[in-house]
Design a protein around this motif. Structure first.
Motif, PDB file in Angstrom:
ATOM      1  N   ASP A  82       0.831  -1.204   0.000  1.00  0.00           N
ATOM      2  CA  ASP A  82       0.000   0.000   0.000  1.00  0.00           C
ATOM      3  C   ASP A  82       0.866   1.256   0.000  1.00  0.00           C
ATOM      4  OD1 ASP A  82      -2.485  -1.147  -0.194  1.00  0.00           O
ATOM      5  OD2 ASP A  82      -3.228  -0.385   1.718  1.00  0.00           O
ATOM      6  N   HIS A  83       1.987   1.222   0.717  1.00  0.00           N
ATOM      7  CA  HIS A  83       2.923   2.349   0.726  1.00  0.00           C
ATOM      8  C   HIS A  83       3.456   2.609  -0.679  1.00  0.00           C
ATOM      9  CE1 HIS A  83       6.335   4.883   1.841  1.00  0.00           C
ATOM     10  NE2 HIS A  83       7.158   3.990   1.328  1.00  0.00           N
ATOM     11  N   TRP A  84       3.928   1.563  -1.346  1.00  0.00           N
ATOM     12  CA  TRP A  84       4.484   1.752  -2.683  1.00  0.00           C
ATOM     13  C   TRP A  84       3.402   2.067  -3.706  1.00  0.00           C
ATOM     14  CZ3 TRP A  84       7.662  -2.903  -0.954  1.00  0.00           C
ATOM     15  CH2 TRP A  84       8.858  -2.463  -0.360  1.00  0.00           C
ATOM     16  N   LEU A  85       2.213   1.542  -3.511  1.00  0.00           N
ATOM     17  CA  LEU A  85       1.111   1.908  -4.394  1.00  0.00           C
ATOM     18  C   LEU A  85       0.830   3.404  -4.270  1.00  0.00           C
ATOM     19  CD1 LEU A  85      -1.150   1.219  -6.366  1.00  0.00           C
ATOM     20  CD2 LEU A  85      -2.550   0.490  -4.399  1.00  0.00           C
ATOM     21  N   SER A  86       0.875   3.932  -3.063  1.00  0.00           N
ATOM     22  CA  SER A  86       0.680   5.364  -2.856  1.00  0.00           C
ATOM     23  C   SER A  86       1.753   6.173  -3.570  1.00  0.00           C
ATOM     24  CB  SER A  86       0.705   5.696  -1.356  1.00  0.00           C
ATOM     25  OG  SER A  86      -0.338   5.066  -0.660  1.00  0.00           O
ATOM     26  N   LEU A  87       3.011   5.751  -3.421  1.00  0.00           N
ATOM     27  CA  LEU A  87       4.123   6.502  -4.006  1.00  0.00           C
ATOM     28  C   LEU A  87       4.098   6.464  -5.528  1.00  0.00           C
ATOM     29  CD1 LEU A  87       7.155   5.612  -1.700  1.00  0.00           C
ATOM     30  CD2 LEU A  87       5.695   7.638  -1.654  1.00  0.00           C
ATOM     31  N   HIS A  88       3.661   5.344  -6.097  1.00  0.00           N
ATOM     32  CA  HIS A  88       3.675   5.159  -7.550  1.00  0.00           C
ATOM     33  C   HIS A  88       2.263   5.210  -8.136  1.00  0.00           C
ATOM     34  CE1 HIS A  88       7.943   4.123  -7.440  1.00  0.00           C
ATOM     35  NE2 HIS A  88       7.680   3.298  -6.426  1.00  0.00           N
ATOM     36  N   TRP A  89       1.376   5.866  -7.450  1.00  0.00           N
ATOM     37  CA  TRP A  89      -0.042   5.862  -7.805  1.00  0.00           C
ATOM     38  C   TRP A  89      -0.294   6.243  -9.263  1.00  0.00           C
ATOM     39  CZ3 TRP A  89      -4.299   3.950  -5.685  1.00  0.00           C
ATOM     40  CH2 TRP A  89      -5.545   4.396  -6.149  1.00  0.00           C
ATOM     41  N   PRO A  94      -5.487   6.947 -13.354  1.00  0.00           N
ATOM     42  CA  PRO A  94      -5.522   8.297 -13.920  1.00  0.00           C
ATOM     43  C   PRO A  94      -6.013   9.345 -12.934  1.00  0.00           C
ATOM     44  CG  PRO A  94      -7.391   7.023 -14.702  1.00  0.00           C
ATOM     45  CD  PRO A  94      -6.526   6.074 -13.916  1.00  0.00           C
ATOM     46  N   ALA A  95      -6.754   8.929 -11.906  1.00  0.00           N
ATOM     47  CA  ALA A  95      -7.293   9.871 -10.923  1.00  0.00           C
ATOM     48  C   ALA A  95      -6.259  10.146  -9.843  1.00  0.00           C
ATOM     49  CB  ALA A  95      -8.563   9.305 -10.294  1.00  0.00           C
ATOM     50  N   PRO A  96      -6.063  11.400  -9.446  1.00  0.00           N
ATOM     51  CA  PRO A  96      -5.150  11.686  -8.331  1.00  0.00           C
ATOM     52  C   PRO A  96      -5.582  10.940  -7.074  1.00  0.00           C
ATOM     53  CG  PRO A  96      -5.829  13.713  -9.448  1.00  0.00           C
ATOM     54  CD  PRO A  96      -6.701  12.610  -9.977  1.00  0.00           C
ATOM     55  N   LEU A  97      -4.615  10.528  -6.273  1.00  0.00           N
ATOM     56  CA  LEU A  97      -4.927   9.738  -5.089  1.00  0.00           C
ATOM     57  C   LEU A  97      -5.889  10.450  -4.139  1.00  0.00           C
ATOM     58  CD1 LEU A  97      -4.585   7.212  -3.396  1.00  0.00           C
ATOM     59  CD2 LEU A  97      -2.426   8.147  -2.515  1.00  0.00           C
ATOM     60  N   PRO A  98      -5.720  11.740  -3.826  1.00  0.00           N
ATOM     61  CA  PRO A  98      -6.686  12.380  -2.904  1.00  0.00           C
ATOM     62  C   PRO A  98      -8.117  12.321  -3.422  1.00  0.00           C
ATOM     63  CG  PRO A  98      -4.718  13.731  -3.112  1.00  0.00           C
ATOM     64  CD  PRO A  98      -4.605  12.652  -4.158  1.00  0.00           C
ATOM     65  N   PHE A 100      -9.338  10.044  -5.533  1.00  0.00           N
ATOM     66  CA  PHE A 100      -9.757   8.643  -5.453  1.00  0.00           C
ATOM     67  C   PHE A 100     -10.202   8.291  -4.039  1.00  0.00           C
ATOM     68  CE2 PHE A 100      -8.762   4.230  -4.419  1.00  0.00           C
ATOM     69  CZ  PHE A 100      -9.503   3.560  -5.382  1.00  0.00           C
ATOM     70  N   LEU A 101      -9.439   8.724  -3.040  1.00  0.00           N
ATOM     71  CA  LEU A 101      -9.804   8.415  -1.659  1.00  0.00           C
ATOM     72  C   LEU A 101     -11.119   9.095  -1.280  1.00  0.00           C
ATOM     73  CD1 LEU A 101      -6.340   8.632   0.141  1.00  0.00           C
ATOM     74  CD2 LEU A 101      -7.621   6.581  -0.511  1.00  0.00           C
ATOM     75  N   GLN A 102     -11.282  10.348  -1.679  1.00  0.00           N
ATOM     76  CA  GLN A 102     -12.525  11.048  -1.375  1.00  0.00           C
ATOM     77  C   GLN A 102     -13.722  10.316  -1.958  1.00  0.00           C
ATOM     78  OE1 GLN A 102     -12.908  14.881  -3.301  1.00  0.00           O
ATOM     79  NE2 GLN A 102     -14.210  15.671  -1.671  1.00  0.00           N
ATOM     80  N   GLN A 103     -13.611   9.891  -3.209  1.00  0.00           N
ATOM     81  CA  GLN A 103     -14.710   9.174  -3.861  1.00  0.00           C
ATOM     82  C   GLN A 103     -14.936   7.802  -3.237  1.00  0.00           C
ATOM     83  OE1 GLN A 103     -13.266   9.306  -7.901  1.00  0.00           O
ATOM     84  NE2 GLN A 103     -14.311  11.238  -8.359  1.00  0.00           N
ATOM     85  N   SER A 104     -13.856   7.132  -2.855  1.00  0.00           N
ATOM     86  CA  SER A 104     -13.980   5.807  -2.239  1.00  0.00           C
ATOM     87  C   SER A 104     -14.659   5.897  -0.879  1.00  0.00           C
ATOM     88  CB  SER A 104     -12.599   5.164  -2.091  1.00  0.00           C
ATOM     89  OG  SER A 104     -12.003   4.930  -3.345  1.00  0.00           O
ATOM     90  N   TYR A 105     -14.270   6.866  -0.084  1.00  0.00           N
ATOM     91  CA  TYR A 105     -14.896   7.043   1.224  1.00  0.00           C
ATOM     92  C   TYR A 105     -16.388   7.343   1.072  1.00  0.00           C
ATOM     93  CZ  TYR A 105     -10.121   7.473   3.124  1.00  0.00           C
ATOM     94  OH  TYR A 105      -8.808   7.256   3.492  1.00  0.00           O
ATOM     95  N   ALA A 106     -16.726   8.164   0.095  1.00  0.00           N
ATOM     96  CA  ALA A 106     -18.137   8.484  -0.131  1.00  0.00           C
ATOM     97  C   ALA A 106     -18.926   7.228  -0.505  1.00  0.00           C
ATOM     98  CB  ALA A 106     -18.264   9.544  -1.225  1.00  0.00           C
ATOM     99  N   ALA A 107     -18.328   6.369  -1.334  1.00  0.00           N
ATOM    100  CA  ALA A 107     -19.005   5.126  -1.728  1.00  0.00           C
ATOM    101  C   ALA A 107     -19.205   4.205  -0.526  1.00  0.00           C
ATOM    102  CB  ALA A 107     -18.198   4.411  -2.808  1.00  0.00           C
ATOM    103  N   LEU A 108     -18.208   4.115   0.340  1.00  0.00           N
ATOM    104  CA  LEU A 108     -18.341   3.278   1.534  1.00  0.00           C
ATOM    105  C   LEU A 108     -19.447   3.798   2.443  1.00  0.00           C
ATOM    106  CD1 LEU A 108     -14.551   2.737   2.339  1.00  0.00           C
ATOM    107  CD2 LEU A 108     -16.144   1.010   1.516  1.00  0.00           C
ATOM    108  N   LEU A 109     -19.490   5.092   2.666  1.00  0.00           N
ATOM    109  CA  LEU A 109     -20.516   5.665   3.536  1.00  0.00           C
ATOM    110  C   LEU A 109     -21.905   5.508   2.924  1.00  0.00           C
ATOM    111  CD1 LEU A 109     -18.689   8.903   4.740  1.00  0.00           C
ATOM    112  CD2 LEU A 109     -19.095   6.806   6.039  1.00  0.00           C
ATOM    113  N   ALA A 110     -21.977   5.601   1.599  1.00  0.00           N
ATOM    114  CA  ALA A 110     -23.276   5.432   0.941  1.00  0.00           C
ATOM    115  C   ALA A 110     -23.806   4.013   1.096  1.00  0.00           C
ATOM    116  CB  ALA A 110     -23.157   5.793  -0.535  1.00  0.00           C
TER     117      ALA A 110
END
Length: 204
Positions: A82-89, A94-98, A100-110
């Motif tokens: 996960d660390h290296w995935l973050s560094l080489h994202w 194509p989506a910036p990591l921040p 992607f995380l924002q959208q993923s968190y929204a999907a989980l909460l939904a």
């Protein structure tokens, strides 16, 4: 694999993000009693973990840890990935990591209302505290490993294991990840296209 990779692979396949993370919490045969899309995500999570554990690069990385840390090698390597995935994202998404995380968190909460009892507490904490954004930094990775270590039956300061890797081992493991992850993405896509059908057992 750990949470960030499972989210990325689920998104890569257009699978349920929530279902793929539930694979760490839902045990036993499928269907599980949840919705078919969630069961399919759990199934994919299991396939990803089996492929990862058997892959030569993952096994080689686990072998870089000397005793007593080697017994926790699978946990350590999954977190390092996960660390290296973050560094080489940018190599893998194509989506910036921040974003992607924002959208993923929204999907989980939904999806939370669709789950009996809501999201498992670690996933709720992950969303509220934005754990995954910290994995790119060694300090954040170390804190995360120590947190995992405290939840073991016999608590261990897992973060200390990172300092036992020699620079050459660290580099070799990182290069191994970069060779492994495209294999995993291809495997995941193929498995998802050939996935089994999970009936909705809530319907007559």
């Amino acid at each position: 694999m750990n949470y960030l990779a499972h989210l990325h692979l689920a998104s890569h396949c257009d699978s349920s993000l929530t279902g793929n993370l539930l694979g760490d919490f839902i045990k036993g045969p499928l269907p599980s009693g949840l919705e078919p899309s969630l069961d399919a995500g759990i199934w994919l999570h299991r396939r990803v973990d089996a492929f990862t554990d058997a892959h030569p690069e993952h096994r080689a990385a686990v072998g870089c840890f000397a005793p007593p840390w080697r017994r926790f090698g699978a946990i350590l390597v999954d977190m390092l990935y996960d660390h290296w995935l973050s560094l080489h994202w940018a190599r893998f998404s194509p989506a910036p990591l921040p974003l992607f995380l924002q959208q993923s968190y929204a999907a989980l909460l939904a999806d939370e209302a669709r789950l009996p009892g809501g999201l498992p507490s670690p996933l709720t904490a992950m969303v509220r505290q934005n754990w995954l954004a910290s994995y790119a930094e060694l300090d954040g990775l170390t804190r995360a490993l120590n947190g995992i270590g405290q939840r073991l039956r016999r608590p261990q300061p897992l973060g200390l294991a990172l300092a036992t890797l020699l620079p050459a081992q660290w580099h070799a493991c990182e290069q191994g990840f970069l060779a492994f992850y495209p294999d995993l993405m291809r495997f995941t896509q193929q498995e998802w296209q050939a996935r089994p059908h999970f009936p909705d057992i809530h319907r007559p």
